[in-house]
Design a protein around this motif. Structure first.
Motif, PDB file in Angstrom:
ATOM      1  N   ASP A  63     -28.323  -4.765 -56.179  1.00  0.00           N
ATOM      2  CA  ASP A  63     -29.039  -5.756 -56.821  1.00  0.00           C
ATOM      3  C   ASP A  63     -30.788  -5.663 -56.309  1.00  0.00           C
ATOM      4  O   ASP A  63     -31.624  -5.792 -57.112  1.00  0.00           O
ATOM      5  CB  ASP A  63     -28.566  -7.074 -56.341  1.00  0.00           C
ATOM      6  CG  ASP A  63     -27.321  -7.440 -57.389  1.00  0.00           C
ATOM      7  OD1 ASP A  63     -27.310  -6.704 -58.320  1.00  0.00           O
ATOM      8  OD2 ASP A  63     -26.761  -8.353 -56.922  1.00  0.00           O
ATOM      9  N   GLU A  64     -30.669  -5.222 -54.849  1.00  0.00           N
ATOM     10  CA  GLU A  64     -31.908  -5.473 -54.106  1.00  0.00           C
ATOM     11  C   GLU A  64     -32.950  -4.193 -55.053  1.00  0.00           C
ATOM     12  O   GLU A  64     -34.150  -4.227 -54.914  1.00  0.00           O
ATOM     13  CB  GLU A  64     -31.911  -5.134 -52.626  1.00  0.00           C
ATOM     14  CG  GLU A  64     -31.082  -6.080 -52.048  1.00  0.00           C
ATOM     15  CD  GLU A  64     -29.701  -6.101 -52.358  1.00  0.00           C
ATOM     16  OE1 GLU A  64     -29.191  -4.813 -51.919  1.00  0.00           O
ATOM     17  OE2 GLU A  64     -29.072  -7.171 -52.144  1.00  0.00           O
ATOM     18  N   GLU A  65     -32.433  -3.304 -55.713  1.00  0.00           N
ATOM     19  CA  GLU A  65     -33.168  -2.266 -56.101  1.00  0.00           C
ATOM     20  C   GLU A  65     -33.684  -2.282 -57.361  1.00  0.00           C
ATOM     21  O   GLU A  65     -34.554  -1.800 -57.876  1.00  0.00           O
ATOM     22  CB  GLU A  65     -32.437  -0.836 -56.224  1.00  0.00           C
ATOM     23  CG  GLU A  65     -31.925  -0.203 -54.811  1.00  0.00           C
ATOM     24  CD  GLU A  65     -30.798   0.821 -54.822  1.00  0.00           C
ATOM     25  OE1 GLU A  65     -30.730   1.641 -54.177  1.00  0.00           O
ATOM     26  OE2 GLU A  65     -29.978   0.677 -55.684  1.00  0.00           O
ATOM     27  N   LEU A  66     -33.349  -3.424 -58.151  1.00  0.00           N
ATOM     28  CA  LEU A  66     -33.610  -3.950 -59.164  1.00  0.00           C
ATOM     29  C   LEU A  66     -34.580  -5.413 -59.094  1.00  0.00           C
ATOM     30  O   LEU A  66     -34.921  -5.808 -59.890  1.00  0.00           O
ATOM     31  CB  LEU A  66     -32.393  -4.355 -59.922  1.00  0.00           C
ATOM     32  CG  LEU A  66     -31.762  -2.912 -60.354  1.00  0.00           C
ATOM     33  CD1 LEU A  66     -30.223  -3.462 -61.063  1.00  0.00           C
ATOM     34  CD2 LEU A  66     -32.478  -1.938 -61.172  1.00  0.00           C
ATOM     35  N   THR A  67     -34.770  -5.928 -57.752  1.00  0.00           N
ATOM     36  CA  THR A  67     -35.357  -7.160 -57.621  1.00  0.00           C
ATOM     37  C   THR A  67     -36.527  -6.871 -56.596  1.00  0.00           C
ATOM     38  O   THR A  67     -36.795  -5.661 -56.005  1.00  0.00           O
ATOM     39  CB  THR A  67     -34.455  -8.037 -57.267  1.00  0.00           C
ATOM     40  OG1 THR A  67     -33.807  -7.897 -55.997  1.00  0.00           O
ATOM     41  CG2 THR A  67     -33.574  -8.373 -58.424  1.00  0.00           C
ATOM     42  N   ASP A  68     -37.244  -8.047 -56.313  1.00  0.00           N
ATOM     43  CA  ASP A  68     -38.275  -7.959 -55.158  1.00  0.00           C
ATOM     44  C   ASP A  68     -39.093  -6.934 -55.208  1.00  0.00           C
ATOM     45  O   ASP A  68     -39.086  -6.161 -54.165  1.00  0.00           O
ATOM     46  CB  ASP A  68     -37.599  -8.213 -53.803  1.00  0.00           C
ATOM     47  CG  ASP A  68     -36.590  -9.436 -53.659  1.00  0.00           C
ATOM     48  OD1 ASP A  68     -37.057 -10.386 -54.446  1.00  0.00           O
ATOM     49  OD2 ASP A  68     -35.533  -9.544 -53.113  1.00  0.00           O
ATOM     50  N   GLY A  69     -40.023  -6.676 -56.078  1.00  0.00           N
ATOM     51  CA  GLY A  69     -41.125  -5.549 -56.107  1.00  0.00           C
ATOM     52  C   GLY A  69     -40.607  -4.623 -56.422  1.00  0.00           C
ATOM     53  O   GLY A  69     -40.877  -3.390 -56.085  1.00  0.00           O
ATOM     54  N   ALA A  70     -39.307  -4.218 -57.396  1.00  0.00           N
ATOM     55  CA  ALA A  70     -38.883  -3.128 -57.767  1.00  0.00           C
ATOM     56  C   ALA A  70     -39.907  -2.287 -58.545  1.00  0.00           C
ATOM     57  O   ALA A  70     -40.502  -3.048 -59.261  1.00  0.00           O
ATOM     58  CB  ALA A  70     -37.588  -3.268 -58.412  1.00  0.00           C
ATOM     59  N   THR A  71     -39.908  -1.079 -58.427  1.00  0.00           N
ATOM     60  CA  THR A  71     -41.112  -0.195 -59.390  1.00  0.00           C
ATOM     61  C   THR A  71     -40.268   0.980 -59.870  1.00  0.00           C
ATOM     62  O   THR A  71     -39.217   1.426 -59.468  1.00  0.00           O
ATOM     63  CB  THR A  71     -41.972   0.473 -58.558  1.00  0.00           C
ATOM     64  OG1 THR A  71     -41.694   1.239 -57.406  1.00  0.00           O
ATOM     65  CG2 THR A  71     -42.876  -0.598 -57.847  1.00  0.00           C
ATOM     66  N   PRO A  72     -40.725   1.324 -61.014  1.00  0.00           N
ATOM     67  CA  PRO A  72     -39.975   2.552 -61.499  1.00  0.00           C
ATOM     68  C   PRO A  72     -39.995   3.721 -60.479  1.00  0.00           C
ATOM     69  O   PRO A  72     -38.765   4.468 -60.582  1.00  0.00           O
ATOM     70  CB  PRO A  72     -40.802   3.050 -62.806  1.00  0.00           C
ATOM     71  CG  PRO A  72     -41.519   1.705 -63.086  1.00  0.00           C
ATOM     72  CD  PRO A  72     -41.809   1.096 -62.032  1.00  0.00           C
ATOM     73  N   ARG A  73     -40.648   4.083 -59.870  1.00  0.00           N
ATOM     74  CA  ARG A  73     -40.722   5.229 -58.690  1.00  0.00           C
ATOM     75  C   ARG A  73     -39.554   4.727 -57.792  1.00  0.00           C
ATOM     76  O   ARG A  73     -38.740   5.578 -57.509  1.00  0.00           O
ATOM     77  CB  ARG A  73     -41.922   5.195 -57.889  1.00  0.00           C
ATOM     78  CG  ARG A  73     -41.676   6.266 -56.742  1.00  0.00           C
ATOM     79  CD  ARG A  73     -43.148   6.262 -55.791  1.00  0.00           C
ATOM     80  NE  ARG A  73     -44.371   6.225 -56.722  1.00  0.00           N
ATOM     81  CZ  ARG A  73     -44.975   7.474 -56.976  1.00  0.00           C
ATOM     82  NH1 ARG A  73     -44.476   8.763 -56.830  1.00  0.00           N
ATOM     83  NH2 ARG A  73     -46.053   7.499 -57.591  1.00  0.00           N
TER      84      ARG A  73
END
Length: 90
Positions: A63-73
């Motif tokens: 979930d963290e990879e999709l939230t809190d400032g996640a970017t395409p990179r």
């Protein structure tokens, strides 16, 4: 065995298939370091994106990879890290 790579084009396709695109955002532009919220993608759209990546590429995202400032990179890097990991460590 061929190693698959997840690219920006793959992400663009999955985003468009799953959630469409905000008319104000050009997904063909420089989007690698923009936040998904800046691109018009809310948490539900990102969950759909994650589900599509899991089905197509066989990797699960935190979930963290999709939230809190996640970017395409960051998302592309996370998917590719999992794709290149040995099978017993995934």
């Amino acid at each position: 065995m061929e190693t698959r790579h997840f690219t920006l084009d793959d992400l663009r396709r999955i985003l468009l298939e799953g959630a469409g695109a905000d008319d104000a955002v050009d997904l063909d532009g420089e989007i690698l370091d923009l936040g998904f919220d800046e691109l018009g993608y809310e948490s539900l759209a990102l969950l759909e994106t994650s589900s599509r990546i899991e089905r197509e590429y066989g990797v699960s995202l935190d979930d963290e990879e999709l939230t809190d400032g996640a970017t395409p990179r960051r998302l592309i890097d996370a998917v590719n890290d999992r794709l290149s990991a040995p099978a017993d460590s995934v």
